[in-house]
Design an enzyme around this catalytic site. Structure first.
Site, PDB file in Angstrom:
ATOM      1  N   CYS A   2     -10.543  -6.831  13.256  1.00  0.00           N
ATOM      2  CA  CYS A   2     -11.016  -6.806  14.744  1.00  0.00           C
ATOM      3  C   CYS A   2      -9.924  -6.881  15.579  1.00  0.00           C
ATOM      4  O   CYS A   2      -8.860  -7.451  15.159  1.00  0.00           O
ATOM      5  CB  CYS A   2     -12.111  -7.969  15.052  1.00  0.00           C
ATOM      6  SG  CYS A   2     -13.474  -7.936  13.749  1.00  0.00           S
ATOM      7  N   ARG A  27      -7.722  -1.308  14.969  1.00  0.00           N
ATOM      8  CA  ARG A  27      -7.985  -2.637  14.107  1.00  0.00           C
ATOM      9  C   ARG A  27      -9.414  -2.505  13.710  1.00  0.00           C
ATOM     10  O   ARG A  27     -10.195  -3.382  12.904  1.00  0.00           O
ATOM     11  CB  ARG A  27      -7.733  -3.799  14.896  1.00  0.00           C
ATOM     12  CG  ARG A  27      -6.219  -3.972  15.103  1.00  0.00           C
ATOM     13  CD  ARG A  27      -6.114  -4.965  16.049  1.00  0.00           C
ATOM     14  NE  ARG A  27      -6.086  -6.109  15.320  1.00  0.00           N
ATOM     15  CZ  ARG A  27      -4.981  -7.060  14.494  1.00  0.00           C
ATOM     16  NH1 ARG A  27      -4.305  -6.635  14.634  1.00  0.00           N
ATOM     17  NH2 ARG A  27      -5.611  -8.203  14.012  1.00  0.00           N
ATOM     18  N   TRP A  74     -14.614  -4.716  13.643  1.00  0.00           N
ATOM     19  CA  TRP A  74     -14.680  -4.347  12.351  1.00  0.00           C
ATOM     20  C   TRP A  74     -15.899  -5.039  11.455  1.00  0.00           C
ATOM     21  O   TRP A  74     -15.358  -6.290  10.951  1.00  0.00           O
ATOM     22  CB  TRP A  74     -13.586  -4.195  11.621  1.00  0.00           C
ATOM     23  CG  TRP A  74     -13.500  -3.413  10.499  1.00  0.00           C
ATOM     24  CD1 TRP A  74     -14.182  -3.370   9.389  1.00  0.00           C
ATOM     25  CD2 TRP A  74     -12.634  -2.187   9.960  1.00  0.00           C
ATOM     26  NE1 TRP A  74     -14.054  -2.625   8.364  1.00  0.00           N
ATOM     27  CE2 TRP A  74     -12.854  -1.958   8.669  1.00  0.00           C
ATOM     28  CE3 TRP A  74     -11.702  -1.664  10.675  1.00  0.00           C
ATOM     29  CZ2 TRP A  74     -12.294  -0.968   7.926  1.00  0.00           C
ATOM     30  CZ3 TRP A  74     -11.063  -0.667  10.267  1.00  0.00           C
ATOM     31  CH2 TRP A  74     -11.307  -0.187   8.601  1.00  0.00           C
ATOM     32  N   ASN A  98     -11.757 -13.159  15.486  1.00  0.00           N
ATOM     33  CA  ASN A  98     -11.044 -12.055  14.224  1.00  0.00           C
ATOM     34  C   ASN A  98     -11.061 -12.859  12.988  1.00  0.00           C
ATOM     35  O   ASN A  98     -10.458 -13.868  13.030  1.00  0.00           O
ATOM     36  CB  ASN A  98     -10.005 -11.529  14.774  1.00  0.00           C
ATOM     37  CG  ASN A  98      -9.119 -10.711  13.663  1.00  0.00           C
ATOM     38  OD1 ASN A  98      -9.727 -10.153  12.772  1.00  0.00           O
ATOM     39  ND2 ASN A  98      -8.013 -10.680  13.785  1.00  0.00           N
ATOM     40  N   GLY A  99     -11.580 -12.514  11.676  1.00  0.00           N
ATOM     41  CA  GLY A  99     -11.350 -13.176  10.673  1.00  0.00           C
ATOM     42  C   GLY A  99     -12.647 -13.839  10.130  1.00  0.00           C
ATOM     43  O   GLY A  99     -13.779 -13.166  10.289  1.00  0.00           O
ATOM     44  N   GLU A 480       5.494  -8.363 -11.015  1.00  0.00           N
ATOM     45  CA  GLU A 480       5.563  -7.971  -9.625  1.00  0.00           C
ATOM     46  C   GLU A 480       6.814  -8.979  -8.926  1.00  0.00           C
ATOM     47  O   GLU A 480       7.427  -8.359  -8.211  1.00  0.00           O
ATOM     48  CB  GLU A 480       4.372  -8.266  -8.986  1.00  0.00           C
ATOM     49  CG  GLU A 480       4.090  -8.186  -7.638  1.00  0.00           C
ATOM     50  CD  GLU A 480       4.436  -6.805  -6.801  1.00  0.00           C
ATOM     51  OE1 GLU A 480       4.951  -6.056  -7.579  1.00  0.00           O
ATOM     52  OE2 GLU A 480       4.402  -6.777  -5.741  1.00  0.00           O
ATOM     53  N   LYS A 484       9.837  -7.181  -7.136  1.00  0.00           N
ATOM     54  CA  LYS A 484       9.940  -7.295  -5.615  1.00  0.00           C
ATOM     55  C   LYS A 484      11.413  -7.844  -5.541  1.00  0.00           C
ATOM     56  O   LYS A 484      12.331  -7.492  -4.605  1.00  0.00           O
ATOM     57  CB  LYS A 484       9.251  -8.456  -4.927  1.00  0.00           C
ATOM     58  CG  LYS A 484       7.925  -8.035  -4.505  1.00  0.00           C
ATOM     59  CD  LYS A 484       7.440  -7.274  -3.485  1.00  0.00           C
ATOM     60  CE  LYS A 484       7.508  -5.983  -4.125  1.00  0.00           C
ATOM     61  NZ  LYS A 484       6.296  -5.257  -4.023  1.00  0.00           N
ATOM     62  N   GLU A 487      13.999  -4.821  -6.109  1.00  0.00           N
ATOM     63  CA  GLU A 487      14.214  -3.891  -5.228  1.00  0.00           C
ATOM     64  C   GLU A 487      14.823  -4.094  -3.786  1.00  0.00           C
ATOM     65  O   GLU A 487      15.410  -3.057  -3.326  1.00  0.00           O
ATOM     66  CB  GLU A 487      12.913  -3.063  -5.212  1.00  0.00           C
ATOM     67  CG  GLU A 487      11.578  -3.822  -4.460  1.00  0.00           C
ATOM     68  CD  GLU A 487      10.309  -2.870  -4.384  1.00  0.00           C
ATOM     69  OE1 GLU A 487       9.406  -3.565  -4.480  1.00  0.00           O
ATOM     70  OE2 GLU A 487      10.422  -1.766  -4.130  1.00  0.00           O
ATOM     71  N   HIS A 503      10.524 -13.762 -28.557  1.00  0.00           N
ATOM     72  CA  HIS A 503      10.849 -12.537 -29.260  1.00  0.00           C
ATOM     73  C   HIS A 503      11.945 -11.854 -28.719  1.00  0.00           C
ATOM     74  O   HIS A 503      12.118 -10.419 -29.131  1.00  0.00           O
ATOM     75  CB  HIS A 503       9.444 -11.771 -29.387  1.00  0.00           C
ATOM     76  CG  HIS A 503       8.461 -12.474 -29.798  1.00  0.00           C
ATOM     77  ND1 HIS A 503       8.251 -12.743 -31.381  1.00  0.00           N
ATOM     78  CD2 HIS A 503       7.175 -12.910 -29.226  1.00  0.00           C
ATOM     79  CE1 HIS A 503       6.968 -13.488 -31.460  1.00  0.00           C
ATOM     80  NE2 HIS A 503       6.421 -13.513 -30.413  1.00  0.00           N
ATOM     81  N   LYS A 603       9.125   5.099   0.641  1.00  0.00           N
ATOM     82  CA  LYS A 603       7.953   4.517   0.917  1.00  0.00           C
ATOM     83  C   LYS A 603       6.774   5.330  -0.005  1.00  0.00           C
ATOM     84  O   LYS A 603       6.066   4.666  -0.535  1.00  0.00           O
ATOM     85  CB  LYS A 603       7.567   4.442   2.208  1.00  0.00           C
ATOM     86  CG  LYS A 603       6.286   3.575   2.607  1.00  0.00           C
ATOM     87  CD  LYS A 603       6.195   2.109   2.083  1.00  0.00           C
ATOM     88  CE  LYS A 603       4.962   1.361   2.044  1.00  0.00           C
ATOM     89  NZ  LYS A 603       5.037   0.000   1.312  1.00  0.00           N
TER      90      LYS A 603
HETATM   91  C1  F6R Z   1       7.181  -1.537  -5.135  1.00  0.00           C
HETATM   92  C2  F6R Z   1       6.546  -0.355  -4.548  1.00  0.00           C
HETATM   93  C3  F6R Z   1       6.270   0.789  -5.288  1.00  0.00           C
HETATM   94  C4  F6R Z   1       5.006   1.372  -5.344  1.00  0.00           C
HETATM   95  C5  F6R Z   1       4.813   2.594  -6.073  1.00  0.00           C
HETATM   96  C6  F6R Z   1       3.619   3.299  -5.835  1.00  0.00           C
HETATM   97  O1  F6R Z   1       7.369  -2.658  -4.174  1.00  0.00           O
HETATM   98  O2  F6R Z   1       6.189  -0.266  -3.189  1.00  0.00           O
HETATM   99  O3  F6R Z   1       6.472   0.377  -6.721  1.00  0.00           O
HETATM  100  O4  F6R Z   1       3.963   0.489  -5.545  1.00  0.00           O
HETATM  101  O5  F6R Z   1       5.801   3.451  -5.694  1.00  0.00           O
HETATM  102  O6  F6R Z   1       3.317   3.646  -4.714  1.00  0.00           O
HETATM  103  P1  F6R Z   1       1.862   4.195  -4.258  1.00  0.00           P
HETATM  104  O7  F6R Z   1       1.061   2.619  -4.249  1.00  0.00           O
HETATM  105  O8  F6R Z   1       2.197   4.462  -2.783  1.00  0.00           O
HETATM  106  O9  F6R Z   1       1.178   5.062  -4.972  1.00  0.00           O
END
Ligand code: F6R
Length: 608
Positions: A2, A27, A74, A98-99, A480, A484, A487, A503, A603
């Site tokens: 919201c 939003r 929302w 909101n929340g 993960e 993170k 990268e 192992h 991205k």
């Molecule tokens: C890592 C990252 C990537 C995405 C991957 C899939 O931080 O962002 O590993 O998760 O490229 O991307 P989507 O989710 O857009 O299919």
């Protein structure tokens, strides 16, 4: 999500409130409303549907007054109707919100017993009554808000307008963002600087737990303990941009901090908060009971969300799951059965490997369900069912809030499957949903570990390799964490199932190697402790991420312990993701890499 806005103005504010709301329409837009004060009396106009409906309403019935609050909604608690639209008000106070107020059911019952009359199905209305009751006990508006905030549980932002108080607005932030805007003889409140851009570019952001008392000339910010605090003003770039970084240095930091809010909104989309049940927004074109197998495909971080979901679907619904990295799925000629279900998870909805797998599944006549953050994307358009994540635009290349929102959707889906297949009772479902509703607040608490993590990051930034370990649903969080870190900081990192250590990877352990262990006190905790022992015996530096019980019961000396609150073991992946993201972010920030656009990455990966 919201949107909230408040204006303490020098001329009639209703039209300005609507202007600001237009900038917040991204939003939420299922209903909207404004409240103003005219000669000390509260007036309200609300309308179902887009803002244009409210505009029309105001044309027919104008609302005078130089101070007011506004809201674009929302729906979370209660359907998108005019009665449920904000502001919610009594004759003493109007409030926009909101929340999620987690404990609204208890509060509502208590207030009804005290004689309060409710006119909506929302959690917000309890806040209006709560404050009114405090005012009736003789408290000032400030005292009434302070006393009410202490009774609320959840993650939220609020703005209050009081009858008879022409020079007063109060705002509060716990989990969901709220900005203060400084004008010439005017003051503003807004969910973000974008809303305030037409009025001012001088803003400050409330920190978590803060609340603020505004008059046209003064700003008093207090923290959660009611202590007066200073929050610096900054020049916002919001007017030039559609999405701004708030008071964060990077989009990634902003997106990590948005998680309590966006996960709350995502959950609210899939959960009937009043009855603590999963309420999926769309009908499934298949019968959960008839499915023999579920196949999940995704890439990178989205794949790890799928890996967590495998544990949930198998446990809650006793549904066998096969999970693939999307680029592998269609080349391994896996036998697929017509009529089974395939789930594809993607933030962008454009990832070429995931899209190709989806088309492959369709060719084999599987039902195709996607969990995507961009509802207009190709993957969404090509799916039989789309389950959107409501994370909002994710700008940082490293995925953070999209990941936890994916987990939120998948948890709801797994619970729905469990119910439909007769593996979960109504009581089981309620327990699981109750735990999910607590996640936004738990995430807010997890974010308070940030100062400790910043110090730890200085140490991590000097290392060349890092190992992450976890068992059960903490294993994908270890994966993960490693992804993170590598990268965005370019430090080599690997995630392992803790039991796999002996192992092979144990050969890497020496006194220089940090080993980050994700170990909530769950049913596999003791096993993870044994694996930590193996690391400690070889001089490895353990960084333990656990809860109070875990830190008490682990007999091993860790170099650092990050202690998260106690929580149901089903929701640990959502909350433990937060410190893991912060560790990567702060390490990269210390090193000085381009956090939001790390080298070689994109991205949206639209090539195979
Ligand atoms: C890592 C990252 C990537 C995405 C991957 C899939 O931080 O962002 O590993 O998760 O490229 O991307 P989507 O989710 O857009 O299919």
């Amino acid at each position: 999500m919201c949107g909230i806005v408040g204006i303490l103005g020098t001329e009639p504010v209703a039209a300005h409130l609507v202007d600001a709301l237009k900038r917040l329409e991204y939003r939420g837009y299922d209903s909207a409303g404004v409240a103003t004060l005219d000669h000390g009396k509260l007036g309200r106009r609300r309308a179902k549907g887009k803002l244009s409906a409210l505009d029309k309403r105001l044309d027919q019935e104008p609302l005078p007054g130089n101070v007011g609050i506004g809201h674009t909604r929302w729906a979370t608690h209660g359907r998108p109707t005019e009665d449920n639209a904000h502001p919610h008000a009594t004759d003493r106070v109007a409030v926009v919100h909101n929340g999620i107020i987690e404990n609204f059911r208890e509060l509502r019952e208590k207030l009804i017993a005290e004689g309060c009359k409710f006119t909506s199905e929302t959690d917000t209305e309890v806040v209006a009554h709560l404050v009114t009751q405090e005012l009736k006990r003789g408290k000032t508006p400030m005292e009434a808000v302070s006393a009410s905030l202490k009774q609320l549980r959840g993650a939220f932002a609020l703005a209050f307008l009081f009858a008879g108080e022409d020079d007063l607005l109060i705002g509060a932030r716990r989990g969901s963002p709220l900005a203060i805007g400084y004008g010439r003889g005017e003051m503003y409140l807004g969910s973000d600087a974008i809303a305030l851009a037409p009025f001012t570019d001088t803003v400050s952001y409330l920190e978590d737990g803060d609340w603020v008392v505004l008059t046209r000339k003064t700003v008093q910010v207090r923290d959660a303990n009611d202590k007066l605090v200073e929050r610096p003003t900054i020049k916002s770039m919001a007017s030039a941009m559609l999405v701004d970084k708030g008071n964060h240095k990077h989009f990634m930091a902003k997106e990590i901090h948005e998680q309590p809010e966006v996960v709350g909104h995502t959950l609210a989309h899939y959960i009937d908060m009043v009855h603590e049940r999963v309420a999926l927004p769309s009908e499934m074109p298949f019968d959960w009971k008839k499915l023999k197998r579920l196949s999940i495909s995704a890439c990178g971080t989205a794949f790890y969300a799928g890996l967590v979901a495998k544990y949930w679907f198998e446990r809650f619904a006793k549904l066998p799951v096969e999970i693939d990295i999307a680029s592998e799925f269609r080349y391994r000629d896996a036998p697929l059965e017509e009529g089974d279900l395939a789930i594809f998870i993607s933030q962008s909805g454009e990832t070429a490997d995931t899209l190709a797998s989806l088309r492959y599944a369709k060719e084999h006549k599987l039902h195709v369900l996607s969990v995507v953050n961009v509802p207009t994307s190709t993957i969404a358009r090509d799916s039989d069912v789309v389950m959107p994540t409501l994370a909002g635009p994710e700008i940082g290349v490293a995925s953070t809030k999209a990941f936890t929102c994916q987990l939120a959707v998948l948890a709801c889906l797994a619970i729905a499957a469990g119910r439909a297949r007769g593996e979960l009772s109504e009581a089981d479902e309620q327990k699981l949903v109750h735990a999910l509703i607590e996640v936004p607040r738990l995430m807010t608490q997890a974010l308070t570990l940030e100062p400790q993590i910043e110090k730890l990051a200085v140490e991590l930034s000097k290392t060349r390799d890092v190992l992450y370990l976890g068992r059960g649903t903490s294993f994908p969080i270890a994966l993960e964490g490693a992804l993170k870190l590598k990268e965005i900081s370019y430090i080599h990192a690997e995630g392992y199932a803790a039991g796999e250590l002996k192992h092979g990877p144990i050969a890497l352990i020496d006194e220089k190697m940090p080993v980050i262990v994700i170990a909530p006190h769950d049913r596999v905790f003791d096993k993870t402790v044994s694996n930590m022992q193996e690391v400690a015996a070889r001089g490895g530096r353990i960084i333990l991420v656990t809860d109070p019980k875990g830190s008490q019961e682990s007999t091993i000396d860790s170099a650092h312990t990050l202690t998260l609150p106690e929580m149901a073991s089903t929701v640990t992946p959502l909350v433990y993701a937060v410190p893991v993201q912060l560790m990567a972010y702060h390490t990269a920030a210390v090193i000085g890499t381009d956090v939001d656009q790390p080298r070689n990455l994109a991205k949206s990966v639209t090539v195979e």
